[in-house]
Structures are given as C-alpha cells and as structure tokens.
Design a protein around this motif. Structure first.
Motif, PDB file in Angstrom:
ATOM      1  N   ASN A  97     -13.623  13.731 -16.550  1.00 19.89           N
ATOM      2  CA  ASN A  97     -13.529  12.432 -15.873  1.00 19.89           C
ATOM      3  C   ASN A  97     -12.156  11.798 -16.007  1.00 19.89           C
ATOM      4  O   ASN A  97     -12.016  10.594 -16.089  1.00 19.89           O
ATOM      5  CB  ASN A  97     -14.587  11.472 -16.438  1.00 19.89           C
ATOM      6  N   ASN A  98     -11.096  12.632 -16.052  1.00 15.28           N
ATOM      7  CA  ASN A  98      -9.816  12.047 -16.455  1.00 15.28           C
ATOM      8  C   ASN A  98      -8.612  12.580 -15.689  1.00 15.28           C
ATOM      9  O   ASN A  98      -7.516  12.600 -16.222  1.00 15.28           O
ATOM     10  CB  ASN A  98      -9.595  12.289 -17.953  1.00 15.28           C
ATOM     11  N   ARG A  99      -8.800  13.013 -14.445  1.00 14.18           N
ATOM     12  CA  ARG A  99      -7.651  13.662 -13.816  1.00 14.18           C
ATOM     13  C   ARG A  99      -7.086  12.974 -12.580  1.00 14.18           C
ATOM     14  O   ARG A  99      -5.908  13.106 -12.309  1.00 14.18           O
ATOM     15  CB  ARG A  99      -7.996  15.117 -13.470  1.00 14.18           C
ATOM     16  N   THR A 100      -7.871  12.294 -11.813  1.00 14.56           N
ATOM     17  CA  THR A 100      -7.347  11.749 -10.563  1.00 14.56           C
ATOM     18  C   THR A 100      -6.522  10.491 -10.798  1.00 14.56           C
ATOM     19  O   THR A 100      -6.877   9.640 -11.605  1.00 14.56           O
ATOM     20  CB  THR A 100      -8.494  11.445  -9.583  1.00 14.56           C
ATOM     21  N   GLY A 101      -5.429  10.376 -10.060  1.00 17.67           N
ATOM     22  CA  GLY A 101      -4.608   9.175 -10.063  1.00 17.67           C
ATOM     23  C   GLY A 101      -3.947   9.034  -8.713  1.00 17.67           C
ATOM     24  O   GLY A 101      -4.423   9.589  -7.710  1.00 17.67           O
ATOM     25  N   SER A 102      -2.836   8.326  -8.647  1.00 18.23           N
ATOM     26  CA  SER A 102      -2.158   8.135  -7.369  1.00 18.23           C
ATOM     27  C   SER A 102      -0.655   8.044  -7.576  1.00 18.23           C
ATOM     28  O   SER A 102      -0.181   7.320  -8.445  1.00 18.23           O
ATOM     29  CB  SER A 102      -2.658   6.866  -6.679  1.00 18.23           C
ATOM     30  N   TRP A 103       0.083   8.806  -6.770  1.00 17.13           N
ATOM     31  CA  TRP A 103       1.533   8.627  -6.684  1.00 17.13           C
ATOM     32  C   TRP A 103       1.947   8.374  -5.244  1.00 17.13           C
ATOM     33  O   TRP A 103       3.095   8.515  -4.861  1.00 17.13           O
ATOM     34  CB  TRP A 103       2.288   9.807  -7.288  1.00 17.13           C
ATOM     35  N   SER A 104       0.969   7.929  -4.453  1.00 18.93           N
ATOM     36  CA  SER A 104       1.193   7.520  -3.071  1.00 18.93           C
ATOM     37  C   SER A 104       1.549   6.038  -3.049  1.00 18.93           C
ATOM     38  O   SER A 104       0.817   5.207  -3.581  1.00 18.93           O
ATOM     39  CB  SER A 104      -0.088   7.762  -2.257  1.00 18.93           C
ATOM     40  N   SER A 105       2.675   5.700  -2.432  1.00 16.47           N
ATOM     41  CA  SER A 105       3.062   4.294  -2.339  1.00 16.47           C
ATOM     42  C   SER A 105       2.104   3.587  -1.382  1.00 16.47           C
ATOM     43  O   SER A 105       1.969   3.987  -0.227  1.00 16.47           O
ATOM     44  CB  SER A 105       4.500   4.173  -1.839  1.00 16.47           C
ATOM     45  N   PRO A 106       1.433   2.541  -1.829  1.00 19.71           N
ATOM     46  CA  PRO A 106       0.382   1.940  -1.010  1.00 19.71           C
ATOM     47  C   PRO A 106       0.942   1.119   0.151  1.00 19.71           C
ATOM     48  O   PRO A 106       2.112   0.732   0.162  1.00 19.71           O
ATOM     49  CB  PRO A 106      -0.357   1.037  -2.001  1.00 19.71           C
ATOM     50  N   ALA A 107       0.069   0.872   1.120  1.00 16.33           N
ATOM     51  CA  ALA A 107       0.390  -0.011   2.242  1.00 16.33           C
ATOM     52  C   ALA A 107      -0.593  -1.165   2.246  1.00 16.33           C
ATOM     53  O   ALA A 107      -1.776  -0.997   1.927  1.00 16.33           O
ATOM     54  CB  ALA A 107       0.317   0.745   3.563  1.00 16.33           C
ATOM     55  N   LEU A 108      -0.105  -2.328   2.609  1.00 18.17           N
ATOM     56  CA  LEU A 108      -0.931  -3.529   2.671  1.00 18.17           C
ATOM     57  C   LEU A 108      -1.065  -3.922   4.133  1.00 18.17           C
ATOM     58  O   LEU A 108      -0.066  -4.031   4.846  1.00 18.17           O
ATOM     59  CB  LEU A 108      -0.271  -4.646   1.870  1.00 18.17           C
ATOM     60  N   ALA A 109      -2.297  -4.108   4.598  1.00 18.67           N
ATOM     61  CA  ALA A 109      -2.519  -4.402   6.013  1.00 18.67           C
ATOM     62  C   ALA A 109      -3.742  -5.282   6.174  1.00 18.67           C
ATOM     63  O   ALA A 109      -4.685  -5.228   5.377  1.00 18.67           O
ATOM     64  CB  ALA A 109      -2.709  -3.108   6.798  1.00 18.67           C
ATOM     65  N   LYS A 110      -3.735  -6.077   7.222  1.00 19.16           N
ATOM     66  CA  LYS A 110      -4.886  -6.910   7.546  1.00 19.16           C
ATOM     67  C   LYS A 110      -5.700  -6.207   8.628  1.00 19.16           C
ATOM     68  O   LYS A 110      -5.164  -5.820   9.670  1.00 19.16           O
ATOM     69  CB  LYS A 110      -4.425  -8.284   8.023  1.00 19.16           C
ATOM     70  N   ASP A 111      -7.007  -6.000   8.382  1.00 18.74           N
ATOM     71  CA  ASP A 111      -7.834  -5.297   9.357  1.00 18.74           C
ATOM     72  C   ASP A 111      -8.295  -6.250  10.462  1.00 18.74           C
ATOM     73  O   ASP A 111      -7.933  -7.437  10.488  1.00 18.74           O
ATOM     74  CB  ASP A 111      -9.006  -4.578   8.679  1.00 18.74           C
TER      75      ASP A 111
END
Length: 351
Positions: A132-146
């Motif tokens: 239960n300890n491997r996934t993370g993120s190195w993707s730069s996020p985007a902020l948007a209004k739906d």
C-alpha cells in the motif's frame, strides 16, 4: 539547490536563494511570490523581488518512508475564495519502489490563516501496489473550473496506478479517475494536463489533454473524465520512448512532443494535423507557442541539445540553435525573446 533570478535583458543576477535539495520543477509566480519545490520535500515561497523566504512547507515523513517525499511536480496557484491563495502540488514519495506520494493543498502567502499551512492532502489512489505504499505523482497539476463552476485539480499518477485524477480543489475529494493503458508495468502519467475550458472548441464540459508513458495522447471530458478521443503516438511514429511532454492548446491545435517529433492534433477530433518531418533528439520538454494568429511559432528543446522553432501552420522548421547539452525544461517567452536552460548549467536567451 539554488534558486536564481536574472535580469531578462542582460542575464545579470538579481538574487540567489539557497533552499537545498535538487530542484527539477519549474516555479510558479503569483503576485510578488515565487513558489518552487525542492527534491528534499520542501515547498518554498520566496519574495519575487528579493528572494527572501516568506514561508515554507516541508512534507511530513509517512512510514515506511524514512524522510519527506520528493517533489518533482511544479506547483499551481489558485484564488478559489476570498481567504487568499492556495498552492497545489504532488510528491512521488522517496522513490518508485517505496513510493508513498500524495497530492497537497497548502495556503499561499497572504492567506488569512497564514502562509504555507496544510489545507488538505489526498492519497487514496485506487492502485497503490505492494504494501500500500507505491503510488505518488510527479505530474504538475492543472487547476480548472468545470461547467458547474466547481474548481478541479487535475493530475496524473505514477506506478502502479497510472491514472488521471480530478479532485475537488476546495476539499480534496475525488471527483473522477481515468485509467490509462497499462501495457508494460511502467506507464506513469508524468506529463501535466492541459485544459480546454468549458465551451472551448464546442465542448460544453471542457477537456483535459494528457499523455503518459503508454505513449498515447488522450482527450478526456473535464466534468466526467470520460474519454473523448485518443491517439497512439508510438504506433504512428514507430518509435518507443517515455512520453512526458505536456501539450500546448492553441485554438483548435493540441501540440505535444513525442520521441523525436512534435505532433499537432485537431483538438476536437484527435486527428493528426501534422508531424514534424525529421526526427530530432528525444523531446521531453513541453512546447511553447507565441505569435499572432496565422503566424505562430512553437519552441522546444531536445536531448541532443538543440532548441527548435517550428511553424504552427505546418510544423516546418523556422530555426534551430545548438548548445550541445540536454534541454529538459520548457521554453519561456517574453517581450520578443525566448529563454531556456540546458544541462551544462547555462541559461540562454535568444531574440
């Protein structure tokens, strides 16, 4: 581990601030604050004029890790309410084999409750791997209004999850998840998402354009996460490489680097408009586009150390500039000049 600010016209140093830890992500600038993350797990807020530290946020150590996670994603800053700004970013944990990464929201400088304080944290990824300890993120996020007026934070995840997520940016609650193709066991979604706002190009809900190491460019419904179209760049090019280039959306054009090519897709249908003619060095950087409509030029660097300019109309080369060292970062454009950094530790400015 040093953040540099230069005079854009002369290249003279304006200030330098040592923060420690390798810096591989681009900064975000909001008003008079520069937000930048270091690999040692700290997000820094610096005064843009002087480089003075305004506040910082160090990730907590999450077992089985023995230290803070590594931040390779660039932050994004939003003003969601009157209480001040919010800074969003992800971390990959301490490494892919012991990855326990998270997505974070912290207060920005000037917040009513103080800067660099945790707002929420998310790590309930669907596929988290052994222990239960491997996934993370190195993707730069985007902020948007739906299309409902809700602010969403969109980003990709690493192994073994290999997916795209949209969170409610105010609460951190999951809104939707899209599973990319899982072909070889290493299909991280490391590119940042590019957002077509609701109503743009005829899409009522808006669109997320993103690619991952599955070497496919996707268009996803911003409101629901449903796939609109996909394009297999590996099959089209006959080349296999990691796909981590964040796309540029210009009108109805989605422009993205893959292997030694730059691709232009129709943003509505996903049809290939053009592909640059001759493969160059592998492109990991994200294309930058500038110019008047009908006379636009794109810029991108490659792994062999060449900065390319290409016509958006047909992908033909406008010029190239050889530095001989890897160019991994995207090109910045300002006042008729382009700026890019190379692996020899140099910053270049071209007219």
């Amino acid at each position: 581990g040093v953040v540099h600010a230069f005079n854009a016209l002369t290249g003279a140093t304006v200030w330098e601030t040592t923060v420690g830890g390798a810096i591989v992500a681009s900064p975000a600038v909001d008003r008079n604050t520069v937000y930048i993350a270091a690999g040692n797990g700290t997000l820094w807020a610096l005064n843009a004029a002087t480089g003075a530290v305004q506040c910082s946020f160090t990730l907590p150590t999450v077992p089985p890790q023995t230290g803070p996670g590594h931040i390779q994603a660039s932050p994004v800053v939003g003003h969601l309410h009157q209480g001040g700004s919010t800074v969003f970013f992800g971390d990959e944990g301490t490494g892919e084999r012991t990855n326990a990464g998270h997505e974070w929201a912290i207060t920005g400088v000037g917040s009513k409750v103080g800067g660099c304080k945790q707002v929420w944290v998310f790590n309930t990824f669907l596929n988290r791997g052994p222990g239960n300890n491997r996934t993370g993120s190195w993707s730069s996020p985007a902020l948007a209004k739906d299309s409902t007026g809700r602010w969403l934070l969109v980003f990709g995840t690493s192994n073994p999850d290999d997916a795209v997520y949209a969170l409610d940016a105010t609460t951190g609650a999951e809104v939707w998840r899209f599973q990319t193709a899982q072909l070889t066991g290493d299909e991280d979604v490391g590119a940042g998402p590019t957002i077509g706002s609701p109503g743009v190009n005829g899409f009522t809900d808006g669109v997320v354009y993103i690619d991952g190491k599955d070497r496919i460019e996707y268009a996803l419904d911003l409101l629901t996460g449903a796939q609109i179209w996909s394009f297999d760049m590996q099959a089209d090019s006959g080349l296999t490489t990691n796909s981590v280039s964040t796309a540029a959306l210009v009108g109805n054009n989605v422009v993205v680097g893959y292997a030694g090519y730059v691709y232009d897709f129709n943003a509505t249908t996903g049809a290939k408009v053009w592909r640059t003619a001759t493969p160059v060095g592998t492109i990991f950087a994200s294309p930058s586009i500038s110019g008047a409509i009908g006379d636009q030029v794109g810029f991108v660097g490659d792994q062999t150390g060449d900065e390319y300019a290409f016509a958006l109309s047909d992908g033909s080369e406008v010029f190239s500039f050889h530095v001989g060292h890897k160019i991994l970062a995207s090109t910045a454009i300002s006042d008729g000049m382009i700026f890019f950094a190379a692996g020899n530790g140099m910053l270049y400015a071209l007219h």
